[in-house]
Design an enzyme around this catalytic site. Sequence first.
Site, PDB file in Angstrom:
ATOM      1  N   CYS A 250     -26.262 -98.144  33.696  1.00 48.11           N
ATOM      2  CA  CYS A 250     -26.967 -98.377  34.972  1.00 48.11           C
ATOM      3  C   CYS A 250     -28.465 -98.601  34.804  1.00 48.11           C
ATOM      4  O   CYS A 250     -29.083 -99.288  35.606  1.00 48.11           O
ATOM      5  CB  CYS A 250     -26.736 -97.207  35.910  1.00 48.11           C
ATOM      6  SG  CYS A 250     -24.997 -96.837  36.082  1.00 48.11           S
TER       7      CYS A 250
ATOM      8  N   ASN B  32     -21.152-101.169  43.173  1.00 47.24           N
ATOM      9  CA  ASN B  32     -22.034-100.749  42.077  1.00 47.24           C
ATOM     10  C   ASN B  32     -21.800-101.698  40.894  1.00 47.24           C
ATOM     11  O   ASN B  32     -20.731-101.687  40.300  1.00 47.24           O
ATOM     12  CB  ASN B  32     -21.680 -99.298  41.725  1.00 47.24           C
ATOM     13  CG  ASN B  32     -22.457 -98.738  40.557  1.00 47.24           C
ATOM     14  OD1 ASN B  32     -23.079 -99.466  39.795  1.00 47.24           O
ATOM     15  ND2 ASN B  32     -22.406 -97.429  40.401  1.00 47.24           N
TER      16      ASN B  32
ATOM     17  N   HIS C 187     -31.159 -98.373  41.896  1.00 46.40           N
ATOM     18  CA  HIS C 187     -29.829 -98.741  41.392  1.00 46.40           C
ATOM     19  C   HIS C 187     -28.817 -98.464  42.491  1.00 46.40           C
ATOM     20  O   HIS C 187     -28.833 -97.400  43.109  1.00 46.40           O
ATOM     21  CB  HIS C 187     -29.524 -97.909  40.138  1.00 46.40           C
ATOM     22  CG  HIS C 187     -28.073 -97.926  39.757  1.00 46.40           C
ATOM     23  ND1 HIS C 187     -27.346 -99.096  39.675  1.00 46.40           N
ATOM     24  CD2 HIS C 187     -27.215 -96.920  39.450  1.00 46.40           C
ATOM     25  CE1 HIS C 187     -26.107 -98.798  39.319  1.00 46.40           C
ATOM     26  NE2 HIS C 187     -25.999 -97.490  39.186  1.00 46.40           N
TER      27      HIS C 187
HETATM   28  O1  UT7 Z   1     -23.625 -95.950  38.653  1.00 50.47           O
HETATM   29  C1  UT7 Z   1     -23.396 -94.945  37.734  1.00 50.47           C
HETATM   30  C2  UT7 Z   1     -23.701 -93.629  38.299  1.00 50.47           C
HETATM   31  N1  UT7 Z   1     -22.607 -93.226  39.158  1.00 50.47           N
HETATM   32  C3  UT7 Z   1     -22.874 -92.543  40.231  1.00 50.47           C
HETATM   33  O2  UT7 Z   1     -24.028 -92.299  40.525  1.00 50.47           O
HETATM   34  C4  UT7 Z   1     -21.701 -92.035  41.041  1.00 50.47           C
HETATM   35  C5  UT7 Z   1     -22.013 -90.664  41.560  1.00 50.47           C
HETATM   36  N2  UT7 Z   1     -20.877 -90.084  42.272  1.00 50.47           N
HETATM   37  C6  UT7 Z   1     -20.400 -90.572  43.435  1.00 50.47           C
HETATM   38  O3  UT7 Z   1     -20.874 -91.586  43.913  1.00 50.47           O
HETATM   39  C7  UT7 Z   1     -19.337 -89.794  44.148  1.00 50.47           C
HETATM   40  O4  UT7 Z   1     -19.103 -88.583  43.469  1.00 50.47           O
HETATM   41  C8  UT7 Z   1     -17.977 -90.563  44.287  1.00 50.47           C
HETATM   42  C9  UT7 Z   1     -18.122 -91.695  45.304  1.00 50.47           C
HETATM   43  C10 UT7 Z   1     -17.535 -91.131  42.974  1.00 50.47           C
HETATM   44  C11 UT7 Z   1     -16.900 -89.620  44.805  1.00 50.47           C
HETATM   45  O5  UT7 Z   1     -17.306 -89.054  46.042  1.00 50.47           O
HETATM   46  P1  UT7 Z   1     -17.258 -87.461  46.263  1.00 50.47           P
HETATM   47  O6  UT7 Z   1     -17.700 -87.234  47.638  1.00 50.47           O
HETATM   48  O7  UT7 Z   1     -18.047 -86.817  45.164  1.00 50.47           O
HETATM   49  O8  UT7 Z   1     -15.717 -87.147  46.145  1.00 50.47           O
HETATM   50  P2  UT7 Z   1     -14.925 -86.198  45.111  1.00 50.47           P
HETATM   51  O9  UT7 Z   1     -14.834 -86.860  43.773  1.00 50.47           O
HETATM   52  O10 UT7 Z   1     -15.493 -84.820  45.188  1.00 50.47           O
HETATM   53  O11 UT7 Z   1     -13.495 -86.186  45.746  1.00 50.47           O
HETATM   54  C12 UT7 Z   1     -13.265 -85.637  47.073  1.00 50.47           C
HETATM   55  C13 UT7 Z   1     -11.837 -85.928  47.462  1.00 50.47           C
HETATM   56  C14 UT7 Z   1     -10.812 -85.530  46.414  1.00 50.47           C
HETATM   57  O12 UT7 Z   1      -9.658 -85.063  47.090  1.00 50.47           O
HETATM   58  P3  UT7 Z   1      -9.385 -83.478  47.263  1.00 50.47           P
HETATM   59  O13 UT7 Z   1      -9.315 -82.932  45.872  1.00 50.47           O
HETATM   60  O14 UT7 Z   1     -10.574 -82.954  48.034  1.00 50.47           O
HETATM   61  O15 UT7 Z   1      -8.113 -83.449  48.021  1.00 50.47           O
HETATM   62  C15 UT7 Z   1     -10.474 -86.828  45.739  1.00 50.47           C
HETATM   63  O16 UT7 Z   1      -9.174 -86.851  45.185  1.00 50.47           O
HETATM   64  O17 UT7 Z   1     -11.659 -87.332  47.678  1.00 50.47           O
HETATM   65  C16 UT7 Z   1     -10.550 -87.793  46.897  1.00 50.47           C
HETATM   66  N3  UT7 Z   1     -10.824 -89.159  46.502  1.00 50.47           N
HETATM   67  C17 UT7 Z   1     -10.457 -90.228  47.220  1.00 50.47           C
HETATM   68  N4  UT7 Z   1      -9.805 -90.335  48.381  1.00 50.47           N
HETATM   69  C18 UT7 Z   1      -9.600 -91.572  48.860  1.00 50.47           C
HETATM   70  C19 UT7 Z   1     -11.486 -89.586  45.398  1.00 50.47           C
HETATM   71  N5  UT7 Z   1     -11.556 -90.924  45.400  1.00 50.47           N
HETATM   72  C20 UT7 Z   1     -10.939 -91.344  46.516  1.00 50.47           C
HETATM   73  C21 UT7 Z   1     -10.694 -92.610  47.058  1.00 50.47           C
HETATM   74  N6  UT7 Z   1     -10.020 -92.682  48.238  1.00 50.47           N
HETATM   75  N7  UT7 Z   1     -11.105 -93.760  46.479  1.00 50.47           N
END
Ligand code: UT7
Length: 349
Positions: A114, A306, A276
């Site tokens: 990134c 992204n 970014h």
């Molecule tokens: O560019 C490189 C640097 N990258 C970043 O800066 C990314 C940083 N991280 C993020 O942007 C976020 O952490 C994500 C967008 C990747 C994920 O969002 P989050 O709010 O942190 O979600 P999470 O990973 O904590 O997951 C929450 C819930 C989980 O379900 P349970 O365990 O609460 O039932 C996941 O399984 O959301 C679920 N989940 C989804 N649900 C529907 C994860 N991905 C998805 C999805 N659709 N695509």
Amino acid sequence: MIRSKIAGIGMYVPENVVTNKDLMKVMDTSDEWIQERTGIKERRFATRYKDTTTTMGVEAAKIAIERAGITARDIDFIVFATLSPDYFFPGCGVLLQRMLQMREIGALDIRNQCSGFLYGLSVGDQFIRTGMYKNILLVASETHSYALDFSTRGRNVSVIFGDGAGAVVLQPSQDENRGILSTHLHSDGSEAELLSMMNPGFHAGRFAENKKPPMPEKPYGGLFITEELVQKEDLYPYMDGPAVFRKAVIKMPEVIMEALSQNGLKTSDIKILIPHQANLRISQYVQRKMNLSDEQVFNNIQKFGNTTAASVPIAFCEAWELGKFKEGDLICLAAFGSGFTWASALLKW
Ligand code: UT7
């Protein structure tokens, strides 16, 4: 003092628009979840047999070169940033040199994910400042869609990434008050595997104390891709999203403040911050923490997702095309990502 300026800027995104609803056809996700958690509405995916990381970089480069008022034969150094190269080796820099029929100039590839564009900008800036080169082509291009896990298992990673490319031409600035004021680069490899694609690779993590995620039990004896690896479907990117998010919202403001304080400037001096495009919530968090207005922060993740190294130059190019800044305005660029690596740059347009 010689400063470098951006003499031309260009971008290319593939024509294939993929909406959140399109992703819902192949995995268990929803438009609401993706928009609420990331801000993304759609992204572009490369077209097979048409777009590659190099060809997209070439298209962005052609525009940047034309806007700089020069030709590809005038370029005297290439810097190419990508995490998704067309070949394991050689890098995309030489493939671009061949496609644009450039002279036998130096071509450097950068693997900083990134923050790759900002690392490249810093490298180019140093070469211009020392007087070594006069026309540097910096390209950042990514093809994520060819190597993502589009099953439900991979949804936390696959829904955020998109494909595309951005490019700039760097030249010495005639006016010492204009151009790149400073660049700031950082890294912390202690949690390298938290956002990684370790295969194909030799698993250096086996030798590190901090092994996350768990490394394979058996060494692969130097083979890149084994039957075992393919069966485990272990060839996709891994991301601990919440951990990356927590680190990003600390390091992005920190590196922006570092750039401002080195130049004796304040957040109110920034005309536009181009962060970014990792997640709209990260940009909004940085904006709030730094007390910046909506007009001071540019986001286009909604349309392109992204695009890793390409995201800063794509956003930069779009902001320029939309007339978001003019001569003399202070622009801040900042990125955080896999490595972890993070960086910022301040420039006077
Ligand atoms: O560019 C490189 C640097 N990258 C970043 O800066 C990314 C940083 N991280 C993020 O942007 C976020 O952490 C994500 C967008 C990747 C994920 O969002 P989050 O709010 O942190 O979600 P999470 O990973 O904590 O997951 C929450 C819930 C989980 O379900 P349970 O365990 O609460 O039932 C996941 O399984 O959301 C679920 N989940 C989804 N649900 C529907 C994860 N991905 C998805 C999805 N659709 N695509």
